[in-house]
Design a protein around this motif. Structure first.
Motif, PDB file in Angstrom:
ATOM      1  N   GLY A 130       0.804  -1.209   0.000  1.00 28.51           N
ATOM      2  CA  GLY A 130       0.000   0.000   0.000  1.00 28.51           C
ATOM      3  C   GLY A 130       0.839   1.261   0.000  1.00 28.51           C
ATOM      4  N   VAL A 131       0.154   2.373  -0.260  1.00 29.42           N
ATOM      5  CA  VAL A 131       0.787   3.690  -0.314  1.00 29.42           C
ATOM      6  C   VAL A 131       0.008   4.646   0.582  1.00 29.42           C
ATOM      7  N   VAL A 132       0.733   5.443   1.359  1.00 31.21           N
ATOM      8  CA  VAL A 132       0.132   6.480   2.194  1.00 31.21           C
ATOM      9  C   VAL A 132       0.502   7.836   1.612  1.00 31.21           C
ATOM     10  N   PHE A 133      -0.511   8.602   1.260  1.00 36.71           N
ATOM     11  CA  PHE A 133      -0.291   9.953   0.749  1.00 36.71           C
ATOM     12  C   PHE A 133      -0.455  10.970   1.872  1.00 36.71           C
ATOM     13  N   CYS A 134       0.220  12.095   1.710  1.00 31.73           N
ATOM     14  CA  CYS A 134       0.248  13.145   2.726  1.00 31.73           C
ATOM     15  C   CYS A 134      -0.419  14.403   2.179  1.00 31.73           C
ATOM     16  N   ILE A 135      -1.432  14.890   2.860  1.00 27.63           N
ATOM     17  CA  ILE A 135      -2.074  16.157   2.508  1.00 27.63           C
ATOM     18  C   ILE A 135      -2.001  17.062   3.734  1.00 27.63           C
ATOM     19  N   GLY A 136      -0.987  17.922   3.740  1.00 25.43           N
ATOM     20  CA  GLY A 136      -0.795  18.836   4.859  1.00 25.43           C
ATOM     21  C   GLY A 136       0.035  18.213   5.958  1.00 25.43           C
ATOM     22  N   GLY A 137       1.278  17.872   5.655  1.00 26.24           N
ATOM     23  CA  GLY A 137       2.147  17.230   6.634  1.00 26.24           C
ATOM     24  C   GLY A 137       2.339  18.076   7.876  1.00 26.24           C
ATOM     25  N   THR A 138       2.478  17.418   9.005  1.00 24.02           N
ATOM     26  CA  THR A 138       2.572  18.117  10.283  1.00 24.02           C
ATOM     27  C   THR A 138       3.796  19.022  10.366  1.00 24.02           C
ATOM     28  N   SER A 139       4.890  18.615   9.761  1.00 21.64           N
ATOM     29  CA  SER A 139       6.119  19.380   9.906  1.00 21.64           C
ATOM     30  C   SER A 139       5.999  20.755   9.238  1.00 21.64           C
ATOM     31  N   VAL A 140       5.840  20.776   7.918  1.00 25.34           N
ATOM     32  CA  VAL A 140       5.779  22.056   7.204  1.00 25.34           C
ATOM     33  C   VAL A 140       4.625  22.112   6.210  1.00 25.34           C
ATOM     34  N   GLY A 141       3.654  21.194   6.339  1.00 24.46           N
ATOM     35  CA  GLY A 141       2.465  21.269   5.496  1.00 24.46           C
ATOM     36  C   GLY A 141       2.603  20.669   4.116  1.00 24.46           C
ATOM     37  N   ALA A 142       3.518  19.739   3.917  1.00 20.32           N
ATOM     38  CA  ALA A 142       3.739  19.140   2.600  1.00 20.32           C
ATOM     39  C   ALA A 142       2.459  18.507   2.054  1.00 20.32           C
ATOM     40  N   ILE A 143       2.300  18.602   0.745  1.00 20.10           N
ATOM     41  CA  ILE A 143       1.105  18.076   0.077  1.00 20.10           C
ATOM     42  C   ILE A 143       1.535  17.234  -1.111  1.00 20.10           C
ATOM     43  N   ASP A 144       1.188  15.954  -1.074  1.00 18.36           N
ATOM     44  CA  ASP A 144       1.452  15.088  -2.222  1.00 18.36           C
ATOM     45  C   ASP A 144       0.477  15.405  -3.348  1.00 18.36           C
ATOM     46  N   ARG A 145       0.980  15.334  -4.561  1.00 15.39           N
ATOM     47  CA  ARG A 145       0.117  15.464  -5.738  1.00 15.39           C
ATOM     48  C   ARG A 145      -0.407  14.063  -6.069  1.00 15.39           C
ATOM     49  N   ILE A 146      -1.519  13.748  -5.468  1.00 11.82           N
ATOM     50  CA  ILE A 146      -2.028  12.375  -5.533  1.00 11.82           C
ATOM     51  C   ILE A 146      -2.266  11.943  -6.971  1.00 11.82           C
ATOM     52  N   GLU A 147      -2.843  12.818  -7.776  1.00 13.13           N
ATOM     53  CA  GLU A 147      -3.165  12.452  -9.158  1.00 13.13           C
ATOM     54  C   GLU A 147      -1.928  12.041  -9.944  1.00 13.13           C
ATOM     55  N   ASP A 148      -0.779  12.619  -9.640  1.00 17.87           N
ATOM     56  CA  ASP A 148       0.453  12.266 -10.352  1.00 17.87           C
ATOM     57  C   ASP A 148       0.891  10.837 -10.022  1.00 17.87           C
ATOM     58  N   CYS A 149       0.577  10.386  -8.802  1.00 18.17           N
ATOM     59  CA  CYS A 149       1.036   9.069  -8.356  1.00 18.17           C
ATOM     60  C   CYS A 149       0.035   7.948  -8.612  1.00 18.17           C
ATOM     61  N   LEU A 150      -1.223   8.295  -8.826  1.00 18.53           N
ATOM     62  CA  LEU A 150      -2.239   7.264  -8.957  1.00 18.53           C
ATOM     63  C   LEU A 150      -2.022   6.310 -10.134  1.00 18.53           C
ATOM     64  N   PRO A 151      -1.539   6.773 -11.292  1.00 20.72           N
ATOM     65  CA  PRO A 151      -1.294   5.791 -12.356  1.00 20.72           C
ATOM     66  C   PRO A 151      -0.336   4.683 -11.924  1.00 20.72           C
ATOM     67  N   VAL A 152       0.683   5.027 -11.165  1.00 21.35           N
ATOM     68  CA  VAL A 152       1.624   4.027 -10.663  1.00 21.35           C
ATOM     69  C   VAL A 152       0.924   3.090  -9.691  1.00 21.35           C
ATOM     70  N   VAL A 153       0.186   3.661  -8.767  1.00 23.75           N
ATOM     71  CA  VAL A 153      -0.462   2.882  -7.716  1.00 23.75           C
ATOM     72  C   VAL A 153      -1.527   1.953  -8.301  1.00 23.75           C
ATOM     73  N   GLU A 154      -2.332   2.499  -9.199  1.00 22.04           N
ATOM     74  CA  GLU A 154      -3.416   1.705  -9.771  1.00 22.04           C
ATOM     75  C   GLU A 154      -2.893   0.595 -10.667  1.00 22.04           C
ATOM     76  N   ALA A 155      -1.801   0.847 -11.377  1.00 21.80           N
ATOM     77  CA  ALA A 155      -1.195  -0.210 -12.195  1.00 21.80           C
ATOM     78  C   ALA A 155      -0.675  -1.353 -11.330  1.00 21.80           C
ATOM     79  N   GLU A 156      -0.269  -1.033 -10.103  1.00 20.56           N
ATOM     80  CA  GLU A 156       0.254  -2.042  -9.188  1.00 20.56           C
ATOM     81  C   GLU A 156      -0.822  -2.622  -8.272  1.00 20.56           C
ATOM     82  N   ASP A 157      -2.046  -2.106  -8.377  1.00 21.83           N
ATOM     83  CA  ASP A 157      -3.175  -2.568  -7.559  1.00 21.83           C
ATOM     84  C   ASP A 157      -2.850  -2.496  -6.066  1.00 21.83           C
ATOM     85  N   LEU A 158      -2.385  -1.324  -5.621  1.00 25.50           N
ATOM     86  CA  LEU A 158      -2.049  -1.128  -4.218  1.00 25.50           C
ATOM     87  C   LEU A 158      -3.158  -0.361  -3.495  1.00 25.50           C
TER      88      LEU A 158
END
Length: 461
Positions: free
Chosen positions: A229-257
């Protein structure tokens, strides 16, 4: 004390609460106490005989408020706030009076069905698609553990529940180095192991690099590991980092994670349509967690987990012995099967009260104000020669540092917090000691936020 005494003392407690909140601006945010001093103020053993409530309440007033860090203080800018709006406090008083154990529908029909409806209300308000469901946990740590356990069992074909983990293939979970430590705790407690949490490289904007994610997964499969599985971050506690989920989903969905989104803090902002693009792609993820107790004025504890399909998590966490069967119907939700604890509090009541007492537009106005005021503060700090903005505002969070280096930054935050008018906390970003600034207290004003500018200028003069 008995039930006949309760009205008198409830009224006194309510009056005390009103005075407490009215006086918070006059108190230092953190207490000046010595470790052990509170413990020493209490007897070493419990009393053998009942004591009068008058004495107990007097001791409470004398010992407790002055020795607490005031999380409801409007100038609490540390960590993330843990809010308690008046409507939420009232709902908690009622929930405490009912004191139900809300583990099953039959033990708490109203609690269960109000919880179902509150998930629906929030799902719609946050722009998630129809069909998304969910439940309420105590904190995001529990929700994330629930998601990671589901990742584990889904990857193992649910063999781990019966057979244990001995002899099973080595699982891998992927997240960026900006994710909260609750992700690390979840992989430890799930038996997956810290070494199998793969921290994926981030891009310059601190979002997970999809190419690095794909490379890590391919390398693990080649080594005989099983990506889970993959854990995405939206508003990280340290400095508010935000993953661009849409950019990573093709990878994740191809791997069925299986995918989980940690939006514990920033998720509340998604009730504002203009902020929803920040988590584009979250609607395609399997699990999302956010904490209404951080920014929506709902009293701690209250953590919402959305699920695109609850079946895998129920299959992982659900356990229904004969004595917990509901004989009248099978078409119900027993929410204890959606989470780790069997016991559950009536947390939905405070959500219901808050969403109605302030309305979505009232809550949106507060969030928008916090974001605007924090942005204005960052601009003011840019004009202080000794200071540097290290990470730009992300919603209502940014970080800054003293240009003279880590020692000067650490000395500055200690001086600011000792002053007592505001409370800030620190983190490390790219190896550098920095000061975090985040606003979100339910009753804070623009003047409260700008007090940070005033205090910093005085401390640096």
């Amino acid at each position: 004390m008995n039930h006949d005494d309760l009205p008198k003392w409830s009224a006194r407690a309510a009056a005390w609460a009103q005075d407490y909140h009215a006086s918070l601006r006059d108190r230092p945010v953190r207490p000046a106490v010595i470790p052990g001093s509170i413990r020493e103020a209490l007897p070493e053993t419990a009393p053998d005989q009942p004591e009068p409530m008058e004495r107990i309440f007097d001791d409470f007033e004398a010992i407790v408020p002055g020795a607490m860090t005031h999380w409801q203080h409007p100038r609490f800018f540390a960590y993330f706030p843990s809010n308690a709006s008046p409507a939420s406090m009232l709902a908690e008083q009622l929930a405490n009076a009912i004191s139900a154990q809300c583990m099953l529908w039959q033990t708490s029909p109203a609690a269960t069905e109000i919880e179902e409806r509150m998930i629906q209300w929030l799902r719609a308000a946050m722009g998630l698609p129809a069909g998304v469901t969910g439940t309420i946990h105590d904190s995001a740590t529990t929700a994330t553990l629930s998601a990671v356990l589901t990742m584990r069992e889904r990857a193992l074909g649910w063999a781990g529940l019966a057979e244990g983990l001995s002899g099973q293939p080595r699982l891998r979970i992927y997240a960026s180095d900006q994710t909260h430590s609750s992700i690390d705790k979840a992989v430890r407690l799930a038996g997956i192991g810290q070494d199998n949490l793969v921290k994926v490289k981030t891009r310059d904007d601190l979002s997970m690099d999809p190419d690095a994610l794909a490379t890590a997964i391919a390398a693990d499969r080649a080594a005989g590991y099983v990506p889970a599985g993959v854990v995405f971050c939206i508003g990280g506690t340290s400095v508010g980092a935000i993953d661009r989920i849409e950019d990573c989903l093709p990878v994740v969905e191809a791997e069925d994670l299986y995918t989980h989104v940690d939006a514990a803090w920033a998720g509340s902002a998604m009730i504002c349509p203009e902020f929803q693009p920040l988590w584009a792609g979250a609607e395609r993820c399997d699990s999302i967690v956010f904490n209404p107790h951080k920014w929506l004025g709902v009293q701690f504890d209250c953590s919402v987990q959305f699920l695109r399909d609850p079946a895998p998590q129920i299959r992982t966490l659900g356990l229904r012995p004969d004595y917990l069967e509901t004989l009248e119907s099978s078409d119900i939700n027993d929410f204890n099967e959606w989470t780790v604890p069997l016991g559950r509090r009536f947390r939905a009541l405070k959500l219901w009260f808050v969403l109605r007492a302030y309305g979505l537009e009232g809550l949106r106005a507060r969030l928008r104000n916090h974001v605007a005021w924090v942005g204005e503060l960052a601009d003011r700090l840019r004009d202080i020669p000794e200071l540097e903005i290290v990470t730009e505002p992300r919603l209502a969070l940014f970080s800054f540092a003293h240009r003279a280096g880590d020692a000067a930054t650490e000395a500055l935050i200690q001086k600011v917090n000792a002053d007592g008018r505001v409370y800030l906390t620190q983190t490390r970003h790219k190896g550098r000691f920095v000061i975090r600034m985040t606003a979100g207290s339910f009753d804070c004003t623009r003047d409260d936020v700008m007090m940070v500018n005033t205090v910093l200028r005085e401390m640096l003069a």
